[in-house]
Write a protein that holds these residues in place. Structure first.
Motif, PDB file in Angstrom:
ATOM      1  N   LEU A  33      11.206   7.088  44.585  1.00 22.10           N
ATOM      2  CA  LEU A  33      11.352   5.785  45.240  1.00 22.10           C
ATOM      3  C   LEU A  33      10.069   4.959  45.192  1.00 22.10           C
ATOM      4  O   LEU A  33      10.114   3.735  45.338  1.00 22.10           O
ATOM      5  CB  LEU A  33      11.766   5.978  46.704  1.00 22.10           C
ATOM      6  N   TYR A  34       8.934   5.627  45.000  1.00 21.80           N
ATOM      7  CA  TYR A  34       7.658   4.920  44.943  1.00 21.80           C
ATOM      8  C   TYR A  34       7.507   4.242  43.587  1.00 21.80           C
ATOM      9  O   TYR A  34       7.718   4.853  42.541  1.00 21.80           O
ATOM     10  CB  TYR A  34       6.504   5.902  45.174  1.00 21.80           C
ATOM     11  N   ASP A  35       7.130   2.992  43.602  1.00 14.76           N
ATOM     12  CA  ASP A  35       6.963   2.227  42.370  1.00 14.76           C
ATOM     13  C   ASP A  35       5.536   2.407  41.855  1.00 14.76           C
ATOM     14  O   ASP A  35       4.672   1.558  42.039  1.00 14.76           O
ATOM     15  CB  ASP A  35       7.258   0.747  42.617  1.00 14.76           C
ATOM     16  N   GLY A  36       5.307   3.560  41.241  1.00 16.93           N
ATOM     17  CA  GLY A  36       3.979   3.882  40.760  1.00 16.93           C
ATOM     18  C   GLY A  36       3.867   5.376  40.500  1.00 16.93           C
ATOM     19  O   GLY A  36       4.867   6.082  40.406  1.00 16.93           O
ATOM     20  N   VAL A  37       2.639   5.874  40.384  1.00 18.01           N
ATOM     21  CA  VAL A  37       2.394   7.270  40.027  1.00 18.01           C
ATOM     22  C   VAL A  37       1.889   8.046  41.241  1.00 18.01           C
ATOM     23  O   VAL A  37       0.932   7.633  41.899  1.00 18.01           O
ATOM     24  CB  VAL A  37       1.369   7.372  38.878  1.00 18.01           C
ATOM     25  N   SER A  38       2.542   9.158  41.529  1.00 16.06           N
ATOM     26  CA  SER A  38       2.104  10.071  42.583  1.00 16.06           C
ATOM     27  C   SER A  38       1.622  11.376  41.960  1.00 16.06           C
ATOM     28  O   SER A  38       2.155  11.819  40.935  1.00 16.06           O
ATOM     29  CB  SER A  38       3.266  10.372  43.552  1.00 16.06           C
ATOM     30  N   GLU A  39       0.621  11.984  42.579  1.00 18.25           N
ATOM     31  CA  GLU A  39       0.107  13.268  42.126  1.00 18.25           C
ATOM     32  C   GLU A  39       0.356  14.292  43.232  1.00 18.25           C
ATOM     33  O   GLU A  39      -0.296  14.265  44.274  1.00 18.25           O
ATOM     34  CB  GLU A  39      -1.383  13.172  41.797  1.00 18.25           C
ATOM     35  N   VAL A  40       1.308  15.177  42.984  1.00 17.76           N
ATOM     36  CA  VAL A  40       1.725  16.158  43.981  1.00 17.76           C
ATOM     37  C   VAL A  40       1.160  17.518  43.595  1.00 17.76           C
ATOM     38  O   VAL A  40       1.510  18.086  42.558  1.00 17.76           O
ATOM     39  CB  VAL A  40       3.262  16.225  44.086  1.00 17.76           C
ATOM     40  N   LYS A  41       0.294  18.060  44.444  1.00 14.76           N
ATOM     41  CA  LYS A  41      -0.322  19.364  44.188  1.00 14.76           C
ATOM     42  C   LYS A  41       0.433  20.457  44.932  1.00 14.76           C
ATOM     43  O   LYS A  41       0.942  20.241  46.017  1.00 14.76           O
ATOM     44  CB  LYS A  41      -1.793  19.348  44.618  1.00 14.76           C
ATOM     45  N   ASN A  42       0.477  21.642  44.320  1.00 15.73           N
ATOM     46  CA  ASN A  42       1.088  22.824  44.929  1.00 15.73           C
ATOM     47  C   ASN A  42       2.596  22.648  45.139  1.00 15.73           C
ATOM     48  O   ASN A  42       3.169  23.112  46.129  1.00 15.73           O
ATOM     49  CB  ASN A  42       0.418  23.161  46.268  1.00 15.73           C
ATOM     50  N   TYR A  43       3.261  22.002  44.188  1.00 16.03           N
ATOM     51  CA  TYR A  43       4.714  21.821  44.280  1.00 16.03           C
ATOM     52  C   TYR A  43       5.407  23.175  44.116  1.00 16.03           C
ATOM     53  O   TYR A  43       5.016  24.002  43.290  1.00 16.03           O
ATOM     54  CB  TYR A  43       5.209  20.850  43.204  1.00 16.03           C
ATOM     55  N   SER A  44       6.447  23.393  44.878  1.00 11.59           N
ATOM     56  CA  SER A  44       7.131  24.691  44.892  1.00 11.59           C
ATOM     57  C   SER A  44       7.832  24.987  43.570  1.00 11.59           C
ATOM     58  O   SER A  44       8.517  24.131  43.000  1.00 11.59           O
ATOM     59  CB  SER A  44       8.154  24.733  46.025  1.00 11.59           C
TER      60      SER A  44
END
Length: 429
Positions: A33-44
């Motif tokens: 839903l975010y209009d851009g880039v997210s960096e998610v660490k430690n994703y399951s």
């Protein structure tokens, strides 16, 4: 897979938990839903979050992994794509319920499917409010997946009072509301997990002991760049395992300590468990810390039904703690357990029955007559393909004097792929 568990005279060591499954799945959906880039660490890496990640990719999110970090380029609310094939949610009720809200809000026509277990869980609770918002949903027998979702009329705002404390139902309605010009509000009487409100930074207010959470197109979707903390529901098994062993000291690092998730800490503290928390901190919008548990003398407890939503996933392992506590413990107001991956009250009762425990099964819970000196030789446990039942049975098996066996033990991988390795590392015969 049938897993053989040997008894343990002590439990010692340090553990790193799997990432929180609930937060991981929300991170994937909210990054879409975010209009851009997210960096998610430690994703399951567990099955449910991976199913969710696959679904958001089908809806247009671009996902790549760099050095253990997920780089997710979202579409924003206006550019979500119609999937070219069915959205397979696997075993994840969170994926199916939250994505239903997204599809309705975004006016995307799609079919949501899942495995046999998920297709056996009723979706009536989300279908009714979404239809009030303008959705048209076809479901098997009017209640079960697969779900065919579309919307042929304008999205309608909704003021919705939760009939039960359910984070999935709450999140579903709020996610649909995020696409509306007018305000959608969810009214919560009893608390449920608040990950969605935290991660989306939604407006919340308390009026006459009721929490009102609001969502609309005016809400800006925050960047979802953060580190996923360890799953408190996974920590629960080790907290109980350590507490019921005479010779135990277990340190669990980076545990999520969301106050709407950790009622088990208060319950075990009241029961007399020796638990300490160190290095408390924030991981993005979520509190976290390190927990140390040692062998304890436990006493019985009668759980306030108001606390049940805050420990619903921990009740199977809590029943094991109650078995080794002095006195009679009571779980009531937990009828929701009968509608999980399996009928968990039935499964808990059968687990206790397998070791000859003294208890009574009720429609909404259990009465367990505990004994710190309770003993059994061995048992054959049915997991019912339910990850939490399989892991609770494993912790109970450690207290047997001989080997015990757990059927369909591979189900633990749904939320905790490394559980059996961690169990082996901690236990010594």
């Amino acid at each position: 897979m049938i897993k053989k568990i040997t008894s343990a005279s002590s439990l010692k060591g340090e553990l790193t938990l799997p990432p929180d499954k609930s937060i991981s799945q929300r991170a994937a959906i909210f990054s879409l839903l975010y209009d851009g880039v997210s960096e998610v660490k430690n994703y399951s890496q567990a099955q449910d979050p991976q199913s969710t990640l696959s679904c958001v990719q089908q809806l247009g999110a671009e996902v790549k992994e760099e050095n253990g970090t997920l780089i997710i380029k979202g579409t924003g609310r206006k550019n979500i794509k119609t999937p070219v094939k069915d959205l397979d949610c696997g075993n994840s009720g969170t994926a199916m319920r939250l994505l239903s809200g997204v599809l309705v809000g975004a006016n995307i026509s799609a079919k949501l499917v899942g495995d046999e277990s998920l297709c056996g869980r009723t979706m009536t609770r989300i279908i009714k409010p979404l239809e009030k918002m303008g959705a048209h949903i076809l479901a098997r027998n009017g209640a079960y997946a697969p779900l065919f979702i579309n919307r042929n009329e304008p999205l309608k705002p909704l003021q919705f009072e939760l009939p039960i404390p359910s984070a999935q139902l709450k999140s579903c309605v709020l996610l649909a509301g995020l696409f509306g010009e007018e305000l959608t509000q969810v009214i919560e009487i009893l608390p449920s997990r608040d990950h969605s409100e935290r991660l989306l930074n939604l407006d919340q207010k308390v009026v006459q002991d009721r929490k009102i959470i609001s969502a609309s197109l005016a809400d800006e979707i925050p960047n979802q760049s953060y580190t996923i903390p360890g799953d408190f529901s996974a920590a629960a098994f080790w907290l109980v395992a350590g507490a019921i062993q005479n010779d135990a000291e277990i340190k669990i690092g980076n545990v999520g300590l969301n106050p709407t998730r950790n009622a088990l800490l208060d319950i075990l503290d009241e029961m007399g468990a020796d638990i300490t928390i160190e290095n408390e901190r924030m991981e993005g919008a979520e509190p976290a810390g390190d927990i140390i548990v040692k062998g304890s003398d436990l006493k019985a407890i009668e759980i306030d039904p108001k606390m049940i939503p805050n420990c619903i996933d921990e009740l199977p392992i809590l029943s094991v703690a109650m078995l080794f506590a002095e006195g009679t413990s009571t779980i009531s107001g937990a009828e929701e357990l009968r509608h999980k991956e399996t009928d968990r009250i039935m499964a808990m009762a059968n687990m206790l029955n397998a070791v000859g425990a003294n208890f009574e099964e009720k429609e909404d819970g259990l009465i367990i007559h505990g004994d710190p000196d309770f003993s059994f030789s061995s048992a054959n446990f049915e997991s019912y393909h339910d990850h939490r039942i399989a892991m609770a049975a494993a912790v109970l098996s450690l207290k047997g004097s001989q080997e015990s066996f757990i059927k369909d033990a591979e189900s633990a991988a749904v939320s905790y792929p490394g559980f059996w390795n961690d169990l082996e590392d901690l236990s010594t015969s």
